[in-house]
Design a protein around this motif. Structure first.
Motif, PDB file in Angstrom:
ATOM      1  N   UNK A  86       5.619 -37.532 -25.177  1.00 26.42           N
ATOM      2  CA  UNK A  86       5.226 -38.893 -25.526  1.00 26.42           C
ATOM      3  C   UNK A  86       6.382 -39.632 -26.213  1.00 26.42           C
ATOM      4  N   UNK A  87       7.045 -38.963 -27.149  1.00 26.95           N
ATOM      5  CA  UNK A  87       8.153 -39.631 -27.850  1.00 26.95           C
ATOM      6  C   UNK A  87       9.329 -39.904 -26.921  1.00 26.95           C
ATOM      7  N   UNK A  88       9.634 -38.947 -26.050  1.00 28.03           N
ATOM      8  CA  UNK A  88      10.724 -39.141 -25.101  1.00 28.03           C
ATOM      9  C   UNK A  88      10.417 -40.324 -24.178  1.00 28.03           C
ATOM     10  N   UNK A  89       9.167 -40.382 -23.778  1.00 25.78           N
ATOM     11  CA  UNK A  89       8.763 -41.467 -22.882  1.00 25.78           C
ATOM     12  C   UNK A  89       9.051 -42.824 -23.507  1.00 25.78           C
ATOM     13  N   UNK A  90       8.701 -42.977 -24.779  1.00 27.38           N
ATOM     14  CA  UNK A  90       8.878 -44.282 -25.417  1.00 27.38           C
ATOM     15  C   UNK A  90      10.325 -44.527 -25.826  1.00 27.38           C
ATOM     16  N   UNK A 140      -2.287 -44.532 -28.127  1.00 29.49           N
ATOM     17  CA  UNK A 140      -2.400 -45.874 -27.552  1.00 29.49           C
ATOM     18  C   UNK A 140      -2.390 -45.871 -26.028  1.00 29.49           C
ATOM     19  N   UNK A 141      -1.503 -45.083 -25.456  1.00 32.00           N
ATOM     20  CA  UNK A 141      -1.403 -45.100 -23.989  1.00 32.00           C
ATOM     21  C   UNK A 141      -2.114 -43.904 -23.376  1.00 32.00           C
ATOM     22  N   UNK A 142      -3.043 -43.333 -24.131  1.00 32.22           N
ATOM     23  CA  UNK A 142      -3.939 -42.297 -23.612  1.00 32.22           C
ATOM     24  C   UNK A 142      -3.201 -41.062 -23.111  1.00 32.22           C
ATOM     25  N   UNK A 143      -2.025 -40.768 -23.708  1.00 27.91           N
ATOM     26  CA  UNK A 143      -1.303 -39.600 -23.197  1.00 27.91           C
ATOM     27  C   UNK A 143      -1.327 -38.408 -24.151  1.00 27.91           C
ATOM     28  N   UNK A 158       0.511 -32.589 -16.428  1.00 32.01           N
ATOM     29  CA  UNK A 158       1.438 -33.513 -15.796  1.00 32.01           C
ATOM     30  C   UNK A 158       0.707 -34.398 -14.822  1.00 32.01           C
ATOM     31  N   UNK A 159       1.326 -35.507 -14.496  1.00 29.82           N
ATOM     32  CA  UNK A 159       0.578 -36.507 -13.752  1.00 29.82           C
ATOM     33  C   UNK A 159       1.501 -37.246 -12.810  1.00 29.82           C
ATOM     34  N   UNK A 160       2.417 -36.524 -12.227  1.00 27.83           N
ATOM     35  CA  UNK A 160       3.425 -37.207 -11.434  1.00 27.83           C
ATOM     36  C   UNK A 160       2.895 -37.666 -10.075  1.00 27.83           C
ATOM     37  N   UNK A 167       8.285 -44.391 -17.330  1.00 28.41           N
ATOM     38  CA  UNK A 167       6.923 -44.634 -16.881  1.00 28.41           C
ATOM     39  C   UNK A 167       6.077 -43.403 -17.159  1.00 28.41           C
ATOM     40  N   UNK A 168       4.741 -43.552 -17.078  1.00 26.30           N
ATOM     41  CA  UNK A 168       3.864 -42.422 -17.383  1.00 26.30           C
ATOM     42  C   UNK A 168       4.118 -41.210 -16.491  1.00 26.30           C
ATOM     43  N   UNK A 169       4.499 -41.447 -15.244  1.00 24.24           N
ATOM     44  CA  UNK A 169       4.702 -40.331 -14.329  1.00 24.24           C
ATOM     45  C   UNK A 169       5.994 -39.566 -14.639  1.00 24.24           C
ATOM     46  N   UNK A 170       6.891 -40.167 -15.407  1.00 24.01           N
ATOM     47  CA  UNK A 170       8.172 -39.522 -15.708  1.00 24.01           C
ATOM     48  C   UNK A 170       8.220 -38.916 -17.103  1.00 24.01           C
ATOM     49  N   UNK A 171       7.070 -38.856 -17.753  1.00 27.82           N
ATOM     50  CA  UNK A 171       7.023 -38.265 -19.089  1.00 27.82           C
ATOM     51  C   UNK A 171       6.790 -36.765 -18.969  1.00 27.82           C
TER      52      UNK A 171
END
Lengths: 166, 176
Positions: free
Chosen positions: A141-145, B86-89, B13-15, A150-154
């Motif tokens: 999550x932290x790396x993503x932000x 927040x982003x449901x992750x 994961x959700x790719x 994008x969510x798929x690359x987290x």
């Protein structure tokens, strides 16, 4: 002959992933969903006294690695991990950098645990055998932000031992 | 807080869209083996005597699950809640003591002893986000930095303990 047998037994018991005894400071871990890697390397004499481990975060589809370190392990403190890019490099340059510098370059900060026997444990020292699985809390999550993915690359937060560098 | 989806899959994961197949498989597997639901399950720490029990329903609006943590040498339980990031992750946990009703953000911070991502660790070593109340209780729960955070925030919240805790809890009992 006895030695050969012992080696064969060891290989048989530990399976192919651990066929080679790998010291923690040379271990390579992979995150299973996207293939992020942690590549550990030994700390150096000039590191701060509380730095216990060092690693690179190798990102898929990116030339830029993140530099990481783990510190702590005194009293009730936990193994605290940090990864960043463009951070001050005091052990090379001699310049410590300000708190603001470190905050600006931080990509992840969290606790690192060894996952074993269905529970969580503190890390071994870097000169001990590499554990099989690491949890870097809140890593994905932290790396993503911080990197803007994008969510798929987290990535996920769990890394498993994949190999050993020389 | 958003619509709850099967967290077992989220953690994996959700790719790719193809992963929807995995979602379906994981969810059905989880419900089939559900002899002990998370709601009502009791966890403890061998080393410290701390216990953690999941409640049947959320403690306040906006939280999706509730739990209580009890220290062996402090009479009142600490109040735990779980919600989505927040982003449901990620599933985020929070542990408080004596918060006012409808606290402001500053008040909530002041009565919080621990907050962080709440992980479920399964017997096969798999780590996922916290499952829903009706899903099978994982073998252990990991509250990152729980013990250190508890000590650091004890004086400001009025919590008092001499027990040194660890950050993981092990399942010991299902709801009766």
């Amino acid at each position: 002959m006895k030695r050969l047998l012992a080696v064969a037994l060891l290989v048989g018991l530990t399976g192919p992933a651990l066929a080679l005894e790998c010291v923690f400071s040379r271990a390579i871990y992979a995150e299973p969903t996207l293939g992020y890697e942690l590549r550990f390397y030994p700390t150096i004499n000039r590191d701060a006294a509380n730095v216990s481990h060092r690693f690179m975060v190798v990102r898929p589809d990116s030339d830029r690695n993140l530099r990481g370190s783990i510190s702590g392990n005194m009293g009730v403190s936990r193994d605290t991990g940090f990864a960043g890019r463009g951070c001050p490099n005091p052990e090379v340059t001699g310049i410590e950098g300000t708190d603001a510098d470190w905050e600006a370059c931080q990509a992840w900060k969290g606790i690192v645990y060894v996952l074993a026997d269905g529970g969580a444990a503190p890390l071994p020292w870097q000169d001990q055998p590499a554990p099989q699985t690491l949890l870097l809390t809140d890593f994905g999550r932290q790396i993503r932000y911080s990197i803007g993915l994008g969510p798929a690359d987290a990535p996920w937060d769990v890394f498993t031992l994949k190999g050993c560098s020389r | 807080m958003g619509v709850r989806v099967c967290r077992a899959w989220q953690a994996r994961g959700n790719r790719a869209m193809g992963a929807l197949m995995v979602l379906a498989l994981n969810c059905s597997a989880a419900s089939a083996q559900g002899t002990c639901p998370l709601a009502g399950a009791l966890y403890e720490q061998d080393s410290s005597g701390y216990t953690l029990r999941f409640g049947p329903k959320p403690s306040y609006d906006g939280a999706s699950e509730s739990f209580a943590v009890a220290a062996p040498d402090f009479k009142r339980p600490l109040t735990g809640s779980v919600g989505w990031s927040d982003r449901l992750d990620r599933t985020l946990g929070r542990l408080t003591l004596d918060c006012p009703l409808s606290p402001t953000k500053a008040e909530l911070d002041a009565c919080t002893l621990w907050t962080g991502v709440l992980y479920a660790v399964y017997a096969d070593g798999e780590v996922r986000l916290l499952p829903e109340p009706g899903d099978p209780a994982p073998q252990s729960l990991l509250l990152p930095d729980f013990a250190r955070s508890l000590l650091a925030n004890s004086s400001s919240t009025g919590f008092s303990t001499e027990e040194i805790a660890w950050d993981a809890f092990t399942l010991v009992e299902c709801a009766s």
